[in-house]
Scaffold this active site. Structure first.
Site, PDB file in Angstrom:
ATOM      1  CB  THR A  15      16.191  21.714  60.400  1.00  0.00           C
ATOM      2  OG1 THR A  15      15.379  21.886  59.538  1.00  0.00           O
ATOM      3  CG2 THR A  15      16.781  20.096  60.036  1.00  0.00           C
ATOM      4  CG  ASP A  60       9.271  24.181  59.850  1.00  0.00           C
ATOM      5  OD1 ASP A  60       9.733  25.400  59.610  1.00  0.00           O
ATOM      6  OD2 ASP A  60       9.697  23.171  59.272  1.00  0.00           O
ATOM      7  CB  SER A  61      11.891  28.881  61.564  1.00  0.00           C
ATOM      8  OG  SER A  61      12.378  28.711  60.032  1.00  0.00           O
ATOM      9  CB  THR A  92      17.858  27.656  58.959  1.00  0.00           C
ATOM     10  OG1 THR A  92      17.156  26.851  57.750  1.00  0.00           O
ATOM     11  CG2 THR A  92      18.903  26.903  59.523  1.00  0.00           C
ATOM     12  CG  ASP A  93      13.104  27.925  56.121  1.00  0.00           C
ATOM     13  OD1 ASP A  93      13.817  27.650  55.498  1.00  0.00           O
ATOM     14  OD2 ASP A  93      12.098  27.160  55.913  1.00  0.00           O
ATOM     15  CD  GLN A 277      13.914  43.731  44.118  1.00  0.00           C
ATOM     16  OE1 GLN A 277      14.333  42.933  43.220  1.00  0.00           O
ATOM     17  NE2 GLN A 277      12.656  44.252  43.989  1.00  0.00           N
ATOM     18  CB  CYS A 278      21.493  44.603  46.066  1.00  0.00           C
ATOM     19  SG  CYS A 278      21.046  45.061  44.371  1.00  0.00           S
TER      20      CYS A 278
END
Length: 351
Positions: A15, A60-61, A92-93, A277-278
């Protein structure tokens, strides 16, 4: 008077260097370099000198793939002796994946590699990108933190400990299991006790000999054996299993556990790694019977690794041509500051 340090800025996309087009924001070659040349702050003597290298195609990432991690690592390795440090300008993605991968692809690192980007394009009057560029250059030029890091919103995070946690807030990244390596306010406060020592034997990019098949799957209530069996079919070689809490998974579904155990055992020997997942905390597979069932099925504890770090580490080790037994051993070793082996007997969080 000593010469100013020199930093290599590798622009890979994202971005920060995008411009508005009829189809939406898209990367534009030369935009970043031209913009930086107009920034009066970057001509001040307290900042390092820099060169901007555009690694085309700019992406784009969301379009990043493992071969892009490799070309970024190769670009750093090729220029390693010529610069004090590196700034990688990235979207950033998938920034956390690239940061993690670079930490494994560049063993022996003794110079800073600072990955940064922005939530708003530099074309936007409120862009967070200007400060990110300025501070990333300062951090890379200082040469104090010889790690692959993410700089974002006044914090420097170890790259293989970071995750993107927000897509609208300027504080887009966090590190659930390691405090920032540095806080940037009026001054720069470095947590020196957390910073890894520079490599003593020289940096050398690990040679990759093939492109392995790895995947990640997030468990959910109702996931069944048929779906898991399909995912684990050849050519899959490695899997990050994103589990509940401290590493728990359904234990009543014996067919599900059998599918996992069959794939982890010879002759397949799929390397399966358990990550929570935490956002914070560690996997402890012996605390609950549901986690112990995974351990008996041949699943490795990923301890406090992020799923992004586990996936990229798995890819790099398999791509280096290591046999499954050695990959399994190294997945549980701290190679680049990505994990802490917590005692299995430590207290648990009730699920």
């Amino acid at each position: 008077m000593s010469a100013r340090p020199r930093v290599c800025v590798l622009h890979v996309g994202g971005t920060i260097g995008m411009v508005r087009t009829e189809a939406g924001y898209a990367p534009q070659p030369d935009f970043l370099g031209n913009y930086m040349n107009t920034m009066p702050e970057l001509r001040r003597p307290e900042l390092p000198a820099f060169d901007v290298v555009s690694l085309e195609p700019l992406l784009d990432s969301a379009d990043m793939a493992p071969e892009d991690w490799v070309r970024i690592a190769a670009a750093i390795a090729e220029r390693y002796d010529d610069y004090t440090g590196f700034v990688v300008v990235h979207g950033t993605d998938t920034m956390a994946y690239t940061a993690s991968a670079l930490s494994f692809l560049l063993p022996g690192l003794a110079k800073p590699v600072i990955i940064t980007g922005s939530q708003l394009s530099l074309e936007n009057v409120r862009s967070d990108g200007r400060e990110h560029i300025i501070t990333s250059l300062l951090l890379a030029g200082a040469g104090e933190i010889p790690e692959v890091c993410i700089y974002f919103a006044s914090r420097l995070l170890r790259g293989n400990r970071a995750q993107k946690v927000h897509n609208l807030d300027f504080v887009a990244f966090d590190s659930g299991n390691l405090p920032p390596l540095a806080h940037v306010g009026v001054g720069v406060e470095v947590a020196r006790h957390l910073v890894r020592k520079p490599g003593a034997h020289g940096m050398k990019m690990i040679p990759l000999v093939r492109k392995p098949e790895v995947a990640a799957v997030r468990l959910f209530p109702g996931i069944g054996a048929a779906m898991m069996s399909k995912l684990l079919e050849p050519p899959l070689e490695g899997l990050v299993l994103e589990t509940y809490g401290v590493g728990n998974a359904p234990s009543r579904d014996q067919a599900l556990l059998t599918a996992i155990a069959r794939s982890a055992a010879p002759p397949r020997e799929v390397v399966i790694v358990n990550c929570s997942q935490c956002h914070g905390g560690s996997v402890r597979q012996t605390v609950y019977s549901t986690g112990a069932a995974l351990a008996r099925a041949g699943v490795l504890s990923g301890f406090d690794m992020t799923p992004e770090a586990a996936l990229t580490k798995l890819y790099c080790l398999l791509a280096a041509g290591l046999p499954p037994a050695e990959v399994r051993a190294r997945m549980q070793q701290d190679l680049a500051g990505e994990l802490t082996r917590a005692p299995e007997s430590a207290g648990a969080n009730v699920p």
